[in-house]
Design a protein around this motif. Structure first.
Motif, PDB file in Angstrom:
ATOM      1  N   ASN A 252      36.192  38.103  46.411  1.00 31.89           N
ATOM      2  CA  ASN A 252      35.861  37.763  45.070  1.00 31.89           C
ATOM      3  C   ASN A 252      37.045  37.069  44.641  1.00 31.89           C
ATOM      4  O   ASN A 252      38.117  37.736  44.347  1.00 31.89           O
ATOM      5  N   THR A 253      37.020  35.892  44.180  1.00 34.08           N
ATOM      6  CA  THR A 253      37.962  35.029  43.594  1.00 34.08           C
ATOM      7  C   THR A 253      38.271  35.566  42.187  1.00 34.08           C
ATOM      8  O   THR A 253      38.410  34.397  41.351  1.00 34.08           O
ATOM      9  N   ARG A 254      38.256  36.512  41.631  1.00 29.91           N
ATOM     10  CA  ARG A 254      38.514  36.994  40.217  1.00 29.91           C
ATOM     11  C   ARG A 254      39.038  38.248  40.412  1.00 29.91           C
ATOM     12  O   ARG A 254      39.192  39.121  41.185  1.00 29.91           O
ATOM     13  N   LEU A 255      39.115  38.904  39.145  1.00 26.26           N
ATOM     14  CA  LEU A 255      39.356  40.345  38.797  1.00 26.26           C
ATOM     15  C   LEU A 255      38.094  40.930  38.931  1.00 26.26           C
ATOM     16  O   LEU A 255      36.908  40.420  38.736  1.00 26.26           O
ATOM     17  N   GLN A 256      38.200  42.239  39.373  1.00 29.37           N
ATOM     18  CA  GLN A 256      36.912  43.114  39.651  1.00 29.37           C
ATOM     19  C   GLN A 256      36.848  43.979  38.385  1.00 29.37           C
ATOM     20  O   GLN A 256      37.842  44.256  38.041  1.00 29.37           O
ATOM     21  N   VAL A 257      35.621  44.430  38.158  1.00 28.13           N
ATOM     22  CA  VAL A 257      35.188  45.361  37.338  1.00 28.13           C
ATOM     23  C   VAL A 257      36.138  46.625  37.466  1.00 28.13           C
ATOM     24  O   VAL A 257      36.685  47.582  36.495  1.00 28.13           O
ATOM     25  N   GLU A 258      36.479  46.995  38.810  1.00 23.19           N
ATOM     26  CA  GLU A 258      37.005  48.388  39.035  1.00 23.19           C
ATOM     27  C   GLU A 258      38.724  48.415  39.232  1.00 23.19           C
ATOM     28  O   GLU A 258      39.279  48.981  39.782  1.00 23.19           O
ATOM     29  N   HIS A 259      39.176  47.064  38.730  1.00 21.51           N
ATOM     30  CA  HIS A 259      40.575  47.006  38.814  1.00 21.51           C
ATOM     31  C   HIS A 259      41.446  48.090  38.121  1.00 21.51           C
ATOM     32  O   HIS A 259      42.383  48.232  38.543  1.00 21.51           O
TER      33      HIS A 259
END
Length: 631
Positions: A274-281
């Motif tokens: 996933n080339t983004r921040l994740q919800v679970e960061h």
């Protein structure tokens, strides 16, 4: 240096980025749809730009409108958040072409990794061609090539259903991400979903910033996440880190990203990057003591990361609080969120506040509740208690499910932690929580006390008949007395005091206080953590439906009707009849029993409210002779 930043997203992630920007001294800009005009992320931003329309396709998926909003507001940078356009290379390119700073990887890296099919090809993993799938390949997973969050995913266990599931997944992916491409891969039963957070700068440093376990999922969307992933042997952990760093370096990755794996039988199977921040960061932030949004901004501004990432300390768990009914097929819920309050000191990432309305157009997540503690067991205990004590008033939520999950034996044993958790345990986790019967008593007495206050005293010298009230299957019988109220059912309850908003009971010798809140006549009553629906003693004939009526389980849009379906058609139990789209998910409405479709009120494009009549399936009437044969 960035001076003004626009977040090309909504809700919780926009609020999260704004919080970091305020700490860094960066001005903030929000974009919003008509449905989000009074949303929390709009109220928290220093400036906001309207995107006309309500649906994602009209608003948050319109990259051209977002770029115009950034230029009009004087922003010099754009943060994509997650979902919507966050993994859209053309949007990233449009942001850069407009002279704005893009907080994320290059368009080329997004193109290489954001498409799951191209990512697998880059890493030498060939996806399974849908046309080549045979019965021997089952089960398989149909998966959207773009986006994430479980949207556009379907498990196929019967070959005959593959074509329909491909179409359904494609339609859902197109709605959520603007890209209907789907692919097929083997489905690994009951593996663990483990991922690695990576962060890379422009100077050649790539961090593998620990692991996360996201195995508790429904509809392939995560519900509970934690860091670090428990119980992984050192050799497997080293492999996960090495493969994640190699994947990032293979595409010259810059910024924050996540490499996801399915771990089964001691092996790690690559899923996607996933080339983004994740919800679970947040769980990674809590364990490693970092702010990933601040690091994203620092990397985008050209600053270098330290040679090694900070070490992990303790354990963090995140629970996603959704407006949904797990006992009814995870049906999303809408309406007014009357109260959303948590104890002080708890990390709550949310895009809602008390009094907000939950719209039908977007994801049903209300908040992410995060706890950090020295050990996993302590974190689970603290989070379960915090959720249980929260004031969450309004539509049905998954709060009880989360509390039960965090206390379940399978959750506490890493050997039994896998993606099949809810398939095995959902029935037990959606049973009425302990104490609900006594909460019903408190609801009835608080209502009686309110009525007594409005109508005057209710005690008589002669004993009157018991008053009867019912809530979600719990019948309460009570009567007024000289000293207050006496409860005759359920047994073992003594009333110590009863006021409209608070009731004190003694239950089998234990004194308990109940806070009671109601928002309008006939509405759900909230008693502590319990949400109770009052049941009328005499159903209103005006709202009665004929047997076999199929009602809309949520407000939404009819996206399609089964081919050839028309009144007079014979249908079988479980046969899909039509599909509703609500909260970025597609929901299948099936025949409740075998019979004849006698009415069809649904048509593609029709907007429906909850409870709207969609269709009627009439079952054959058995004759006495037939009934005798079945005895």
């Amino acid at each position: 240096m960035i001076s003004r930043l626009l977040v090309a997203n909504r809700g919780e992630i926009a609020c999260r980025v704004f919080r970091t920007c305020r700490e860094l001294g960066i001005a903030t800009v929000a974009v919003y749809s008509d449905a989000d005009a009074s949303a929390l992320h709009v109220r928290e931003a220093e400036a906001a730009v309207r995107l006309p329309g309500a649906t994602p396709a009209e608003t948050y998926l319109r990259g051209d409108l977002v770029v115009k909003a950034a230029l009009a507001s004087g922003a010099d940078a754009v943060h994509p958040g997650y979902g919507f356009l966050s993994e859209n290379a053309e949007f990233a390119r449009a942001v850069l072409d407009a002279g704005l700073l893009w907080i994320g990887p290059s368009p080329e890296a997004i193109e290489a990794m954001a498409s799951k099919t191209r990512a697998k090809e880059l890493l030498g993993i060939a996806p399974l061609a849908a046309a080549d799938v045979t019965a021997a390949d089952l089960p398989v997973l149909v998966k959207a090539a773009a986006g994430g969050g479980g949207r556009g995913m379907r498990i196929v266990r019967e070959l005959a259903s593959l074509e329909a599931e491909l179409a359904a997944a494609s339609a859902e992916a197109a709605s959520a991400f603007g890209d209907g491409e789907v692919f097929v891969e083997p489905y690994v039963e009951n593996g663990r979903h483990v991922e690695v957070q990576v962060l890379a700068d422009t100077h050649g440093t790539v961090w593998a910033l620990g692991t996360r376990d996201c195995s508790l999922q429904r509809r392939h969307q995560k519900v509970v996440e934690e860091a670090p992933a428990p119980g992984l042997p050192p050799s497997l952990l080293a492999e996960l880190y090495d493969r994640s760093v190699a994947a990032a370096k293979a595409v010259g990755y810059i910024g924050a990203g996540t490499v996801e794996f399915l771990v089964a039988d001691g092996r790690a199977h690559f899923l996607e990057m996933n080339t983004r921040l994740q919800v679970e960061h947040p769980v990674t932030e809590e364990v490693h003591g970092v702010d990933l949004v601040a690091l994203q901004i620092a990397v985008a501004e050209g600053r270098a990361l330290d040679p090694e990432p900070p070490a992990a300390q303790g354990h963090a768990i995140e629970a996603r609080l959704y407006a949904e009914d797990p006992a009814s097929g995870w049906t999303p819920q809408t309406g007014t969120l009357h109260a959303l309050e948590f104890r002080p000191g708890l990390r709550v990432d949310t895009g809602y506040a008390s009094g907000d309305t939950i719209p039908v157009h977007y994801d049903a997540m209300l908040a992410k509740v995060v706890v950090h503690a020295p050990t996993r067991a302590e974190a689970a205990r603290k989070l379960a208690h915090a959720l249980e004590q929260a004031r969450i008033h309004g539509p049905v939520t998954n709060r009880d499910l989360l509390v039960g999950s965090l206390r379940h034996p399978d959750f506490h044993d890493p050997a039994r932690l896998d993606t099949g958790f809810y398939e095995r345990n959902l029935d037990a986790l959606t049973q009425a929580p302990p104490g609900e019967a006594y909460a019903a008593v408190a609801a009835a007495l608080a209502d009686a006390a309110a009525n007594r206050g409005r109508l005057g005293g209710g005690w008589r010298n002669l004993r009157s008949q018991d008053q009867v009230k019912a809530y979600d299957g719990h019948e309460v019988r009570y009567r007024p007395t000289r000293d207050g109220y006496a409860v005759t059912a359920p047994e073992g309850v003594r009333v110590l005091s009863a006021e409209p908003g608070r009731v004190r009971l003694e239950v089998d010798g234990v004194v308990r206080d109940f806070e009671v809140a109601r928002y309008g006549d006939g509405a759900a009553v909230h008693v502590g953590p319990h949400r109770l629906t009052p049941l009328p003693r005499f159903p209103d004939p005006a709202v009665q439906r004929e047997p076999g009526s199929l009602l809309a389980p949520m407000p939404g849009t009819v996206v399609r009707v089964a081919d050839g379906l028309a009144p007079g058609a014979r249908v079988t139990a479980g046969q899909p009849l039509l599909w509703l789209e609500a909260m970025k998910m597609e929901h299948r409405v099936v025949a409740p029993a075998s019979g004849t479709l006698t009415a069809l009120h649904a048509a593609p494009g029709r907007q429906v409210e909850v409870g709207a009549l969609l269709a009627v399936v009439q079952q054959p009437v058995q004759t006495e002779a037939q009934e005798d044969q079945t005895v």
